[in-house]
Design a protein around this motif. Structure first.
Motif, mmCIF file in Angstrom:
data_model
loop_
_atom_site.group_PDB
_atom_site.id
_atom_site.type_symbol
_atom_site.label_atom_id
_atom_site.label_comp_id
_atom_site.label_asym_id
_atom_site.label_seq_id
_atom_site.Cartn_x
_atom_site.Cartn_y
_atom_site.Cartn_z
ATOM 1 N N PHE A 116 0.827 -1.205 0.000
ATOM 2 C CA PHE A 116 0.000 0.000 0.000
ATOM 3 C C PHE A 116 0.864 1.259 0.000
ATOM 4 C CE2 PHE A 116 -2.943 -3.207 1.371
ATOM 5 C CZ PHE A 116 -4.163 -2.796 0.861
ATOM 6 N N LEU A 117 0.434 2.232 -0.804
ATOM 7 C CA LEU A 117 1.120 3.513 -0.934
ATOM 8 C C LEU A 117 0.099 4.640 -0.855
ATOM 9 C CD1 LEU A 117 2.301 1.426 -3.428
ATOM 10 C CD2 LEU A 117 4.101 3.127 -3.266
ATOM 11 N N PRO A 118 0.551 5.888 -0.627
ATOM 12 C CA PRO A 118 -0.394 7.011 -0.629
ATOM 13 C C PRO A 118 -1.120 7.101 -1.970
ATOM 14 C CG PRO A 118 1.702 7.665 0.315
ATOM 15 C CD PRO A 118 1.913 6.302 -0.266
ATOM 16 N N GLY A 119 -2.403 7.480 -1.951
ATOM 17 C CA GLY A 119 -3.206 7.553 -3.158
ATOM 18 C C GLY A 119 -3.346 8.955 -3.707
ATOM 19 N N SER A 120 -3.790 9.044 -4.948
ATOM 20 C CA SER A 120 -3.903 10.340 -5.626
ATOM 21 C C SER A 120 -4.962 11.243 -4.990
ATOM 22 C CB SER A 120 -4.245 10.118 -7.102
ATOM 23 O OG SER A 120 -5.472 9.413 -7.240
ATOM 24 N N GLY A 121 -5.907 10.668 -4.251
ATOM 25 C CA GLY A 121 -6.919 11.480 -3.598
ATOM 26 C C GLY A 121 -6.352 12.449 -2.586
ATOM 27 N N LEU A 122 -5.173 12.152 -2.071
ATOM 28 C CA LEU A 122 -4.532 13.050 -1.106
ATOM 29 C C LEU A 122 -4.151 14.371 -1.746
ATOM 30 C CD1 LEU A 122 -2.243 10.453 0.715
ATOM 31 C CD2 LEU A 122 -4.270 11.571 1.650
ATOM 32 N N VAL A 123 -3.832 14.328 -3.051
ATOM 33 C CA VAL A 123 -3.465 15.551 -3.761
ATOM 34 C C VAL A 123 -4.643 16.518 -3.790
ATOM 35 C CG1 VAL A 123 -2.702 16.502 -5.965
ATOM 36 C CG2 VAL A 123 -1.792 14.300 -5.167
ATOM 37 N N THR A 124 -5.834 15.978 -4.050
ATOM 38 C CA THR A 124 -7.040 16.812 -4.085
ATOM 39 C C THR A 124 -7.319 17.424 -2.720
ATOM 40 O OG1 THR A 124 -7.960 15.399 -5.808
ATOM 41 C CG2 THR A 124 -9.495 16.834 -4.626
#
Length: 228
Positions: A65-73
């Protein structure tokens, strides 16, 4: 952070998972996440699946598991105007002194967080560290520069008083081993929301010149904020 009665345990654990993933860009297995937040593997799996459904984490081909793109938003609105105005100032500073430049903001009375990190384009060697890094306000030049913008406090470090006199703070090895930090507070920000601009270098040959460059960049950003 300690959990108290007024806090949601499940939300607290989910946020701890995100913090853990942010510290490990190579990814973590379910078992490693469970060990990292001290819960059963089944609980860790439920948390990860929930975060994955919201695109806040993702799995690679190895099922790590890695950080997801939703964190950017989610992160985009955070100090958007400050980051937008600071970016060209940091780029100019980084290239002028050949060192990594950073914008750090006050998170709480006791901690600061790096909001923006810019690396020089033409330097053969430079310091790297991640945006979002959380540090104690009394460790490192960024926090010391902020403390120097506040009234004198009994028991404060001598480096704070020196920064108050010179207009910039200098630390060595306090945030990153064997690295110098030189920072100046951005003028015009209120106590509780202070910010500083600084550089991180392996060697300081002219402290006064570097301090002057950093202080000038901080003042430039302060003027831009007043005009915006």
């Amino acid at each position: 952070m300690e959990l108290d009665r007024a806090m949601s345990k499940t939300l607290h654990l989910g946020l701890r998972v995100l913090e853990l993933l942010a510290e490990r860009p190579d990814g973590l297995s379910v078992t490693e996440v469970a060990a990292g937040i001290d819960v059963h593997r089944t609980v860790a799996h439920r948390l990860l699946r929930t975060l994955e459904a919201h695109h806040l984490c993702r799995r690679d081909k190895l099922k790590r598991f890695l950080p997801g793109s939703g964190l950017v938003t989610l992160a985009a609105p955070v100090e958007r105007d400050l980051r937008a105005l600071a970016a060209p100032v940091l780029e100019e500073l980084a290239d002028a002194v050949g060192a990594t430049a950073h914008l750090v903001v006050q998170e709480t009375d006791t901690h600061v967080r790096s909001l923006l990190v810019v690396q020089p384009q033409n330097a053969a060697v430079h310091v790297t560290f991640r945006t979002g890094q959380l540090d104690s306000i009394d460790q490192g030049s960024a926090g010391l520069a902020m403390l120097a913008a506040l009234p004198h406090r009994t028991g404060e470090r001598p480096e704070v008083g020196l920064a108050r006199e010179r207009g910039f703070a200098h630390s060595f090895g306090e945030v990153i081993p064997a690295v110098h930090g030189i920072s100046a507070v951005v003028p015009g920000r209120r106590a509780g929301s202070l910010a500083s601009i600084g550089v991180s270098v392996f060697q300081v040959t002219d402290e006064t010149a570097l301090g002057s460059a950093v202080r000038g960049a901080a003042q430039q950003l302060g003027a831009l904020l007043r005009e915006s």
